[in-house]
Write a protein that holds these residues in place. Sequence first.
Motif, PDB file in Angstrom:
ATOM      1  N   GLN A 140       1.462  16.031  16.523  1.00  0.00           N
ATOM      2  CA  GLN A 140       1.549  17.324  17.221  1.00  0.00           C
ATOM      3  C   GLN A 140       0.687  18.402  16.586  1.00  0.00           C
ATOM      4  O   GLN A 140       0.348  19.395  17.226  1.00  0.00           O
ATOM      5  CB  GLN A 140       3.015  17.812  17.239  1.00  0.00           C
ATOM      6  CG  GLN A 140       3.936  16.980  18.109  1.00  0.00           C
ATOM      7  CD  GLN A 140       4.672  15.925  17.296  1.00  0.00           C
ATOM      8  OE1 GLN A 140       4.434  15.773  16.095  1.00  0.00           O
ATOM      9  NE2 GLN A 140       5.558  15.187  17.951  1.00  0.00           N
ATOM     10  N   MET A 141       0.355  18.259  15.298  1.00  0.00           N
ATOM     11  CA  MET A 141      -0.417  19.284  14.602  1.00  0.00           C
ATOM     12  C   MET A 141      -1.716  18.676  14.074  1.00  0.00           C
ATOM     13  O   MET A 141      -1.682  17.705  13.315  1.00  0.00           O
ATOM     14  CB  MET A 141       0.402  19.884  13.446  1.00  0.00           C
ATOM     15  CG  MET A 141      -0.305  21.004  12.694  1.00  0.00           C
ATOM     16  SD  MET A 141       0.682  21.656  11.315  1.00  0.00           S
ATOM     17  CE  MET A 141       1.964  22.541  12.185  1.00  0.00           C
ATOM     18  N   SER A 142      -2.820  19.258  14.469  1.00  0.00           N
ATOM     19  CA  SER A 142      -4.128  18.769  14.031  1.00  0.00           C
ATOM     20  C   SER A 142      -4.703  19.687  12.958  1.00  0.00           C
ATOM     21  O   SER A 142      -4.548  20.911  13.019  1.00  0.00           O
ATOM     22  CB  SER A 142      -5.095  18.710  15.216  1.00  0.00           C
ATOM     23  OG  SER A 142      -6.406  18.419  14.771  1.00  0.00           O
ATOM     24  N   PHE A 143      -5.355  19.090  11.973  1.00  0.00           N
ATOM     25  CA  PHE A 143      -5.970  19.850  10.881  1.00  0.00           C
ATOM     26  C   PHE A 143      -7.497  19.906  10.990  1.00  0.00           C
ATOM     27  O   PHE A 143      -8.154  20.462  10.118  1.00  0.00           O
ATOM     28  CB  PHE A 143      -5.618  19.224   9.531  1.00  0.00           C
ATOM     29  CG  PHE A 143      -4.152  19.311   9.190  1.00  0.00           C
ATOM     30  CD1 PHE A 143      -3.372  20.367   9.634  1.00  0.00           C
ATOM     31  CD2 PHE A 143      -3.555  18.322   8.413  1.00  0.00           C
ATOM     32  CE1 PHE A 143      -2.024  20.446   9.308  1.00  0.00           C
ATOM     33  CE2 PHE A 143      -2.216  18.396   8.081  1.00  0.00           C
ATOM     34  CZ  PHE A 143      -1.447  19.456   8.526  1.00  0.00           C
ATOM     35  N   GLU A 144      -8.052  19.354  12.061  1.00  0.00           N
ATOM     36  CA  GLU A 144      -9.508  19.246  12.174  1.00  0.00           C
ATOM     37  C   GLU A 144     -10.212  20.599  12.133  1.00  0.00           C
ATOM     38  O   GLU A 144     -11.317  20.717  11.590  1.00  0.00           O
ATOM     39  CB  GLU A 144      -9.876  18.514  13.472  1.00  0.00           C
ATOM     40  CG  GLU A 144      -9.514  17.037  13.457  1.00  0.00           C
ATOM     41  CD  GLU A 144      -9.930  16.343  14.740  1.00  0.00           C
ATOM     42  OE1 GLU A 144     -10.608  17.005  15.569  1.00  0.00           O
ATOM     43  OE2 GLU A 144      -9.579  15.162  14.926  1.00  0.00           O
ATOM     44  N   GLN A 145      -9.564  21.627  12.675  1.00  0.00           N
ATOM     45  CA  GLN A 145     -10.199  22.938  12.773  1.00  0.00           C
ATOM     46  C   GLN A 145      -9.757  23.907  11.682  1.00  0.00           C
ATOM     47  O   GLN A 145     -10.079  25.098  11.747  1.00  0.00           O
ATOM     48  CB  GLN A 145      -9.903  23.559  14.152  1.00  0.00           C
ATOM     49  CG  GLN A 145     -10.417  22.744  15.326  1.00  0.00           C
ATOM     50  CD  GLN A 145     -11.914  22.523  15.239  1.00  0.00           C
ATOM     51  OE1 GLN A 145     -12.683  23.443  14.963  1.00  0.00           O
ATOM     52  NE2 GLN A 145     -12.359  21.294  15.483  1.00  0.00           N
ATOM     53  N   VAL A 146      -9.037  23.403  10.679  1.00  0.00           N
ATOM     54  CA  VAL A 146      -8.575  24.287   9.601  1.00  0.00           C
ATOM     55  C   VAL A 146      -9.760  24.671   8.719  1.00  0.00           C
ATOM     56  O   VAL A 146     -10.359  23.829   8.053  1.00  0.00           O
ATOM     57  CB  VAL A 146      -7.476  23.619   8.754  1.00  0.00           C
ATOM     58  CG1 VAL A 146      -7.169  24.473   7.519  1.00  0.00           C
ATOM     59  CG2 VAL A 146      -6.204  23.435   9.590  1.00  0.00           C
ATOM     60  N   ALA A 147     -10.083  25.961   8.697  1.00  0.00           N
ATOM     61  CA  ALA A 147     -11.205  26.451   7.894  1.00  0.00           C
ATOM     62  C   ALA A 147     -10.742  27.338   6.740  1.00  0.00           C
ATOM     63  O   ALA A 147     -11.528  27.688   5.870  1.00  0.00           O
ATOM     64  CB  ALA A 147     -12.176  27.233   8.778  1.00  0.00           C
ATOM     65  N   PHE A 148      -9.448  27.695   6.751  1.00  0.00           N
ATOM     66  CA  PHE A 148      -8.903  28.561   5.707  1.00  0.00           C
ATOM     67  C   PHE A 148      -7.548  28.012   5.260  1.00  0.00           C
ATOM     68  O   PHE A 148      -6.659  27.770   6.089  1.00  0.00           O
ATOM     69  CB  PHE A 148      -8.738  30.002   6.222  1.00  0.00           C
ATOM     70  CG  PHE A 148     -10.000  30.568   6.807  1.00  0.00           C
ATOM     71  CD1 PHE A 148     -10.975  31.130   5.998  1.00  0.00           C
ATOM     72  CD2 PHE A 148     -10.235  30.495   8.181  1.00  0.00           C
ATOM     73  CE1 PHE A 148     -12.142  31.628   6.546  1.00  0.00           C
ATOM     74  CE2 PHE A 148     -11.392  30.994   8.733  1.00  0.00           C
ATOM     75  CZ  PHE A 148     -12.364  31.565   7.914  1.00  0.00           C
ATOM     76  N   LEU A 149      -7.400  27.810   3.977  1.00  0.00           N
ATOM     77  CA  LEU A 149      -6.140  27.309   3.404  1.00  0.00           C
ATOM     78  C   LEU A 149      -5.618  28.315   2.392  1.00  0.00           C
ATOM     79  O   LEU A 149      -6.341  28.729   1.474  1.00  0.00           O
ATOM     80  CB  LEU A 149      -6.364  25.952   2.719  1.00  0.00           C
ATOM     81  CG  LEU A 149      -5.172  25.421   1.900  1.00  0.00           C
ATOM     82  CD1 LEU A 149      -3.984  25.111   2.814  1.00  0.00           C
ATOM     83  CD2 LEU A 149      -5.572  24.179   1.106  1.00  0.00           C
ATOM     84  N   VAL A 150      -4.360  28.713   2.560  1.00  0.00           N
ATOM     85  CA  VAL A 150      -3.692  29.609   1.610  1.00  0.00           C
ATOM     86  C   VAL A 150      -2.438  28.900   1.106  1.00  0.00           C
ATOM     87  O   VAL A 150      -1.629  28.419   1.913  1.00  0.00           O
ATOM     88  CB  VAL A 150      -3.306  30.949   2.260  1.00  0.00           C
ATOM     89  CG1 VAL A 150      -2.531  31.813   1.252  1.00  0.00           C
ATOM     90  CG2 VAL A 150      -4.536  31.687   2.766  1.00  0.00           C
ATOM     91  N   ILE A 151      -2.289  28.811  -0.202  1.00  0.00           N
ATOM     92  CA  ILE A 151      -1.067  28.266  -0.798  1.00  0.00           C
ATOM     93  C   ILE A 151      -0.397  29.411  -1.542  1.00  0.00           C
ATOM     94  O   ILE A 151      -0.916  29.911  -2.546  1.00  0.00           O
ATOM     95  CB  ILE A 151      -1.376  27.105  -1.768  1.00  0.00           C
ATOM     96  CG1 ILE A 151      -2.078  25.973  -1.012  1.00  0.00           C
ATOM     97  CG2 ILE A 151      -0.099  26.593  -2.424  1.00  0.00           C
ATOM     98  CD1 ILE A 151      -2.506  24.815  -1.895  1.00  0.00           C
ATOM     99  N   ASP A 152       0.733  29.850  -1.023  1.00  0.00           N
ATOM    100  CA  ASP A 152       1.438  30.997  -1.602  1.00  0.00           C
ATOM    101  C   ASP A 152       2.579  30.506  -2.490  1.00  0.00           C
ATOM    102  O   ASP A 152       3.249  29.522  -2.177  1.00  0.00           O
ATOM    103  CB  ASP A 152       1.980  31.890  -0.486  1.00  0.00           C
ATOM    104  CG  ASP A 152       2.474  33.229  -1.005  1.00  0.00           C
ATOM    105  OD1 ASP A 152       2.121  33.595  -2.146  1.00  0.00           O
ATOM    106  OD2 ASP A 152       3.216  33.914  -0.272  1.00  0.00           O
ATOM    107  N   GLU A 153       2.802  31.214  -3.599  1.00  0.00           N
ATOM    108  CA  GLU A 153       3.853  30.891  -4.565  1.00  0.00           C
ATOM    109  C   GLU A 153       3.757  29.423  -4.991  1.00  0.00           C
ATOM    110  O   GLU A 153       4.719  28.656  -4.913  1.00  0.00           O
ATOM    111  CB  GLU A 153       5.229  31.227  -4.002  1.00  0.00           C
ATOM    112  CG  GLU A 153       5.381  32.702  -3.683  1.00  0.00           C
ATOM    113  CD  GLU A 153       6.822  33.163  -3.551  1.00  0.00           C
ATOM    114  OE1 GLU A 153       7.731  32.337  -3.709  1.00  0.00           O
ATOM    115  OE2 GLU A 153       7.026  34.358  -3.291  1.00  0.00           O
TER     116      GLU A 153
END
Length: 535
Positions: A140-153
């Motif tokens: 259901q969720m695609s990561f192909e178009q992810v251009a920005f990754l934020v990892i908080d805490e």
Amino acid sequence: MKFTEFTLNGSLLEGIASAGYVECTPVQEQVLQNSLEGRDLYVQSQTGTGKTAAFLVSVIQELLTREGASGKKALIMVPTRELAVQVEEEAGKLISKTDLTAASFYGGVGYDRQVAALKKGVDIIIGTPGRVIDLHEGGQMSFEQVAFLVIDEADRMFDMGFYPDLRRLIKVLPQSEKRQTMLFSATLNSYVKNLAWEYTRNPAEITIDAQNVTVDEIDQLLLHVSSDDKMRLLLGIMQKESPQSLIIFCNTKKSCEIVAKRLRLNGFQSEYIIGDLPQSKRLNIMEKFKAGSINCLVATDVAARGIDVNDLQMVINYDLPNEAENYVHRIGRTARAGKSGKAYTFCSEQDVYSLPAIERYVGKSIPSSVADESLLAEDKSAGQYIKLNSYHEDYNDKSEFGRRRQAEHEAHRRGTKGRGRYSSRNEKKASEYRRDRRVFSAEEEDRLASMSTEERMKLYREKYAGGSERNSGRKGKGGKNRSQYSKNQNYSKAKGRHSVQNAKPQSVPKNSKSRTSTQKVGLFGKIKSLFSKKK
């Protein structure tokens, strides 16, 4: 520096204005300066410094203006459901004047609403690792178009066991060369450093000195109090101060529930939030707390992670945290973005051993005083049985033994019923004994405020550890010392009852077929014994 001094998209600036942001905090200024150049970031910053708005403004600006970013997505990973909801709300304000969409994805709720949001299209995906992985593996969720990754805490993610999930997740994202990565953490532990080294490209390192924000601007007071008087002290402070918004921290889930319910019995509208609560109930409580319909929230460290309430007036540490870092996290919730706040900390004979590490961590002694009778209020819930909900797995046992164990545990905790010196028959004597242990002399009270940590520890050892030696000599059954008697007993659980067998059972003759006197003999055994005697 003001947000308007950056070259930001006009629609984004409107959203920033509607959210009430004007001046950048230090972390916002440094994050924007580096992120808008396309650099990966590694940021050490405590909660309450404005980092959520920092990475959201950066990501939104890039999605709106970066060349080739059309159709791209941002993935923001957070450790808790509450924090996911908070970030989604903040993002909603900032993108209100744009065509971008944001949604949060977390466990504890059904998949239908979240899957429907993905089908419509989401530009900013905010989620916890478990649910995001589930949706990705379910297609259901695609990561192909992810251009920005934020990892908080990030440090809290590791504390909660999400490190393997994070690595697993990042490996299926576009390569680091094809995305911008921002890593936010309150502390620099080895796991965070490894993650930054492995999954970022020459990141700009930003460190914000948060102690000035979370410690110096907070009015702190450590109150020495007996564990038996914590509730009376809590009620006294609440009646005297009448805080408009208050978070009370306890170390255990059971304590949270008990404290919240005792407060209700004393006329205070309070709720508790723990990890075991159903998600719908947790969200409902948080909405009420933020709206001000309830002004008192009792929480554990993990459950409170991500709670962000504007102008929180007071924090009370009902229990001293076991980890020094959590002390700063707790009290920092009442001093958001440089605002002042008030924090009370209760230090009993059970808590005092955590105090030296905390004072070393904050770099100074916490101002302290003794909680005398003038600070204590009447506890209308004293002696009342507090029924715990079934959220705690320890109390899911509905058998006769389970009910008895729960009642005995609660009675022992109240100190009004149960066995030994806490029996109702000996309550007066037990009260005198507890009172004798908790009273400080006038000289000790004068000295406590000016004592060093080591001197206070010594006083506590003399006062409480010495007092326990008095109890160790009390007699148990048969005139034996209690501690010796307990060592000579083997307690086992059988058929929902406590059965007690002597640790040294009577010896059985080698050729004897009869049972010992400590064993039960059924009807068949009696018949068999009768025939064996005839032979």
